[in-house]
Design an enzyme around this catalytic site. Structure first.
Site, short mmCIF file in Angstrom:
data_model
loop_
_atom_site.label_atom_id
_atom_site.label_comp_id
_atom_site.label_asym_id
_atom_site.label_seq_id
_atom_site.Cartn_x
_atom_site.Cartn_y
_atom_site.Cartn_z
N CYS A 2 0.84 -1.19 0.00
CA CYS A 2 0.00 0.00 0.00
C CYS A 2 0.88 1.25 0.00
O CYS A 2 1.86 1.32 0.73
CB CYS A 2 -0.94 0.09 1.19
SG CYS A 2 -2.10 -1.25 1.28
N ARG A 27 4.14 -0.41 -4.63
CA ARG A 27 3.79 -0.91 -3.30
C ARG A 27 2.49 -1.70 -3.29
O ARG A 27 2.10 -2.27 -2.27
CB ARG A 27 3.67 0.26 -2.32
CG ARG A 27 4.93 1.08 -2.20
CD ARG A 27 4.72 2.23 -1.26
NE ARG A 27 4.55 1.79 0.10
CZ ARG A 27 5.53 1.57 0.95
NH1 ARG A 27 6.77 1.78 0.58
NH2 ARG A 27 5.28 1.17 2.17
N TRP A 75 -2.47 -2.81 -1.68
CA TRP A 75 -2.12 -4.23 -1.78
C TRP A 75 -2.99 -4.90 -0.72
O TRP A 75 -2.82 -4.68 0.48
CB TRP A 75 -0.64 -4.45 -1.48
CG TRP A 75 -0.18 -5.85 -1.73
CD1 TRP A 75 0.28 -6.37 -2.90
CD2 TRP A 75 -0.14 -6.92 -0.78
NE1 TRP A 75 0.60 -7.70 -2.74
CE2 TRP A 75 0.36 -8.07 -1.45
CE3 TRP A 75 -0.47 -7.05 0.58
CZ2 TRP A 75 0.53 -9.30 -0.82
CZ3 TRP A 75 -0.29 -8.27 1.20
CH2 TRP A 75 0.20 -9.38 0.51
N ASN A 101 -1.77 2.39 5.45
CA ASN A 101 -0.84 1.33 5.02
C ASN A 101 -0.45 0.58 6.29
O ASN A 101 0.06 1.19 7.22
CB ASN A 101 0.38 1.97 4.36
CG ASN A 101 1.59 1.05 4.28
OD1 ASN A 101 2.72 1.48 4.38
ND2 ASN A 101 1.36 -0.23 4.10
N GLY A 102 -0.73 -0.72 6.32
CA GLY A 102 -0.40 -1.51 7.51
C GLY A 102 -1.54 -2.47 7.82
O GLY A 102 -2.39 -2.73 6.97
N GLU A 487 17.84 -17.48 -6.81
CA GLU A 487 17.42 -16.15 -7.23
C GLU A 487 16.92 -16.16 -8.68
O GLU A 487 15.93 -15.51 -9.01
CB GLU A 487 18.60 -15.17 -7.05
CG GLU A 487 18.38 -13.76 -7.52
CD GLU A 487 17.21 -13.02 -6.87
OE1 GLU A 487 16.63 -13.51 -5.89
OE2 GLU A 487 16.84 -11.95 -7.40
N LYS A 491 13.15 -15.03 -9.80
CA LYS A 491 12.88 -14.00 -10.81
C LYS A 491 11.85 -14.52 -11.82
O LYS A 491 10.91 -13.82 -12.18
CB LYS A 491 14.14 -13.58 -11.58
CG LYS A 491 15.14 -12.74 -10.87
CD LYS A 491 14.71 -11.32 -10.61
CE LYS A 491 13.93 -11.19 -9.35
NZ LYS A 491 14.55 -11.03 -8.09
N GLU A 494 8.34 -14.83 -10.20
CA GLU A 494 7.74 -13.54 -9.88
C GLU A 494 7.10 -12.87 -11.08
O GLU A 494 6.00 -12.33 -10.98
CB GLU A 494 8.82 -12.57 -9.34
CG GLU A 494 9.23 -12.82 -7.92
CD GLU A 494 10.30 -11.84 -7.47
OE1 GLU A 494 10.19 -11.30 -6.37
OE2 GLU A 494 11.28 -11.62 -8.21
N HIS A 510 18.18 -36.17 -5.35
CA HIS A 510 17.37 -36.54 -4.17
C HIS A 510 15.92 -36.13 -4.35
O HIS A 510 15.23 -35.84 -3.38
CB HIS A 510 17.97 -35.91 -2.92
CG HIS A 510 19.37 -36.37 -2.64
ND1 HIS A 510 19.66 -37.65 -2.26
CD2 HIS A 510 20.56 -35.73 -2.76
CE1 HIS A 510 20.97 -37.79 -2.12
NE2 HIS A 510 21.54 -36.63 -2.43
N LYS A 609 6.49 -4.43 -3.76
CA LYS A 609 7.94 -4.30 -3.61
C LYS A 609 8.35 -4.11 -2.16
O LYS A 609 9.42 -4.53 -1.74
CB LYS A 609 8.42 -3.12 -4.43
CG LYS A 609 9.91 -3.06 -4.46
CD LYS A 609 10.44 -2.48 -5.72
CE LYS A 609 11.94 -2.65 -5.80
NZ LYS A 609 12.34 -4.03 -6.07
C1 G6P Z 1 9.33 -8.32 -1.58
C2 G6P Z 1 9.93 -7.87 -2.89
C3 G6P Z 1 11.24 -8.59 -3.13
C4 G6P Z 1 12.19 -8.37 -1.96
C5 G6P Z 1 11.54 -8.76 -0.62
C6 G6P Z 1 12.37 -8.27 0.55
O1 G6P Z 1 8.94 -9.63 -1.65
O2 G6P Z 1 9.03 -8.11 -3.95
O3 G6P Z 1 11.85 -8.12 -4.31
O4 G6P Z 1 13.34 -9.13 -2.14
O5 G6P Z 1 10.26 -8.14 -0.50
O6 G6P Z 1 12.39 -6.87 0.52
P1 G6P Z 1 13.53 -5.97 1.07
O7 G6P Z 1 13.09 -4.56 0.72
O8 G6P Z 1 13.58 -6.20 2.55
O9 G6P Z 1 14.79 -6.34 0.40
#
Ligand code: G6P
Length: 614
Positions: A2, A27, A75, A101-102, A487, A491, A494, A510, A609
């Protein structure tokens, strides 16, 4: 999670709020809304399911006048993303409008009580409870809005950044925060508020960061007043933002994500600037040097983080153990905070976060500090909550990362972890001087090698369309490249919504090997370093089951090339720095596959994000 924005000044608020919402859309983008008090002192709320662009269509032809307003991009936590659950929320009499937001954790108890007192609720949100409570307290006690907000928030359990405006008062916004970010911008006879500084920078670079349980009283023609919930006056230093406006634009790229992938050489160089000196053969990270004794005597390092930052933490574990010879444990912040971990005096906790606002990471930091640990932050967003709640730390300095899928922040986190490991190793004498010099030189050459790595973009773009059929992907890597596999898989998940799993290559037999058939793309990070031969054996195992191998190899490696269906070449580098280069083709692959599939790369579904709720 949010985004909130507010304006009070002499200009029309609506265009400023909409622009601000676009900046904060990373956000959350489930719904958007705006509340304005116009010149007749009417309070109008417009809100709709969908993105900010949907809100703009919805308000076409409507009265959006007014020089004061608040706006929200959501969000969803409580209640599905629909028009009714969108913010701002009116109070029962429609005399107050609030954005939030929260999460208000005790909303159910408060709601039940208010229902008994005759309040009716329109939405399923926790936020509506807050605005109704404020109205109830204001009316029953016959007090002003600020006092009502203070009293209401003393009853609220959870996290909030809120802003409230009221009908009949075009001159005042009341805002408050606890565990969710809130920045107030101070212009000439105008004020802004937002979840981060990006909606503000265009108008002023003077900001105040509110602390937890503080309320800001923003009134036309007055200074901003800040008080605690208990009504104690506070003064805050006005900080100067270092952000520049063009960092918030796409700069000719079709997506922020692609722009951010391409920025990596420059940004990584910036992350090293002033910290690495090749001529003098030295690495000097101020945060570590200033706390030399702590790092020299550290018995253990605990790394806490979430998501991509947690993957960077895993690479940090390899780096710190190999060079600084300190035992390292890497934890998901969300697990760490609730599992009663053993934290000893003399432990160092490193918290990694791009946004500096991740709720679980913040809670893990609080736990560690209460247990007496020294907490070091690795963060990107300057002035965010994590740097303000840690004992020391290093910024990654990559500028705003707007694409929801993290790219440049990840490689910068790995760079800073490399600098930390080398600085400690040198101080402790756990690295030979010659080796230390070789590594410094090599690390300094990474930006140039990243530029060469980016040349694979056209090749990846060409073959990306072949893999859009896939429902699953496997990513394999060993040693330093195991977290890179994780990672890479993240990606792809996501942004392309293709299920992908990352594994240490040897673990494949395994379990995951059962999934391999002629349909299964297997991405193998196979540089000519570390356990090269063993990785080749893993590729053979995949090929024997007809899997389709896409390998990331060192330039000129004909052996792995012959075994693979597709190969992507990266420049030769030290084993410990391969993640900095190998991540780039994986970012590009996820990007191009998502683009061909028609996915919204910068705003993937269900994600946000900055995760300010747990
Ligand atoms: C969310 C974002 C990710 C990020 C994670 C941790 O899931 O979409 O891209 O890695 O939060 O966020 P931070 O700001 O703590 O790195």
């Amino acid at each position: 999670m949010c985004g909130i924005v507010g304006y009070l000044g002499n200009k029309e608020a609506y265009p400023i709020l909409i622009k601000g919402l676009h900046r904060l859309e990373y956000r959350g983008y489930d719904s958007a809304g705006v509340a304005l008090v116009n010149s007749s002192s009417d309070l109008k709320v417009y809100k709709t399911k969908g993105k900010v662009a949907d809100l703009e269509s919805y308000t076409k032809g409507k009265d959006v006048s007014g020089t004061i307003g608040i706006a929200h991009t959501r969000w969803a936590t409580h209640g599905e993303p629909n028009n009714v659950n969108a913010h701002p929320h009116y109070s029962q009499s429609e005399s107050l409008a609030l954005i939030h937001n929260g999460i208000i954790e005790n909303y159910a108890v408060i709601k039940e009580d208010l229902i008994k007192r005759g309040y009716k609720f329109q939405s399923d949100t926790d936020t509506e409870v807050l605005v109704q409570l404020i109205e109830y307290i204001k009316n029953t006690n016959k007090i002003g809005l600020c006092q009502a907000v203070q009293l209401a928030l003393t009853q609220a359990v959870g996290a909030y950044a809120i802003a409230v405006i009221e009908k009949g008062n075009p001159n005042q916004i009341i805002a408050a925060r606890k565990s969710s970010p809130l920045v107030i911008g101070i212009g000439d006879d105008e004020f802004f508020l937002a979840s981060d500084a990006t909606p503000i920078i265009e108008y002023t670079n003077r900001v105040i960061y509110l602390d937890d349980e503080e309320v800001a009283i923003i009134r036309r023609g007055e200074e901003v007043h800040i008080k605690t919930l208990a009504n104690v006056e506070k003064t805050h230093e006005v900080k100067e933002l270092e952000l520049s406006l063009n960092e918030l634009e796409k700069g000719g790229f079709p997506h922020f994500m692609l722009k951010e992938i391409y920025e990596q050489p420059k940004r990584i160089a910036e992350a090293m600037r002033g910290r690495i000196n090749v001529e003098a053969n030295s690495v000097a990270l101020a945060g570590v040097i200033d706390n030399k004794e702590k790092f020299l005597n550290a018995r253990r390092i605990l790394i806490v983080a979430c998501g991509t930052s947690w993957h960077a933490g895993l690479i940090g574990e390899y780096l710190l153990e190999e060079f600084a010879r300190i035992p390292v444990e890497v934890e998901y912040a969300s697990e760490f905070r609730y599992r009663n971990p053993i934290i000893n005096k003399g432990d160092i906790v490193i918290a990694i976060s791009q946004s500096g606002e991740t709720a679980d990471t913040l809670a893990a930091i609080e736990l560690a500090r209460n247990a007496g640990a020294f907490v070091y932050g690795i963060c990107n967003v300057v002035g965010s909550s994590i740097p303000r709640n840690t004992d020391s730390g290093s910024y990654t300095h990559v500028g705003p990362e707007i694409g929801v899928a993290s790219t440049k922040a990840f490689t910068a986190q790995v760079t800073v972890l490399s600098l930390i490991a080398l600085t400690i190793a040198h101080l402790k004498g756990t690295i030979e001087p010659d080796r230390y010099q070789e590594l410094i030189k090599e690390l300094a050459s990474i930006p140039a090698k990243m530029i060469r790595t980016l040349e694979v973009n056209a090749q990846i773009k060409d073959f990306a369309s072949i893999f859009t059929y896939a429902k699953n992907f496997i990513y394999l890597g060993r040693g330093y490249n195991y977290p890179v596999a994780l990672e890479g898989a993240l990606k792809l998940k996501e942004i392309s919504y293709i299920h992908a799993e990352g594994y240490p290559a040897a673990e494949m037999k395994h379990g995951p090997i059962a999934l391999i058939d002629a349909e299964m793309p297997v991405v193998v990070i196979a540089p000519n370093k570390g356990m090269y031969e063993k990785t080749i054996s893993n590729i053979q195992e995949v090929k024997a089951r007809k899997g389709r191998v896409i390998s990331i190899i060192t330039e000129g490696d004909e052996t792995v090339k012959k075994l693979s269906d597709y190969t992507i070449e990266i420049p030769e580098t030290e084993e410990c720095f391969v993640p900095l280069l190998a991540s780039i083709p994986l970012q590009l692959m996820a990007y191009h596959i998502a683009v061909v599939k028609g996915c919204n790369v910068d705003q993937p579904r269900n994600l946000a994000k900055s995760v300010t709720v747990e």
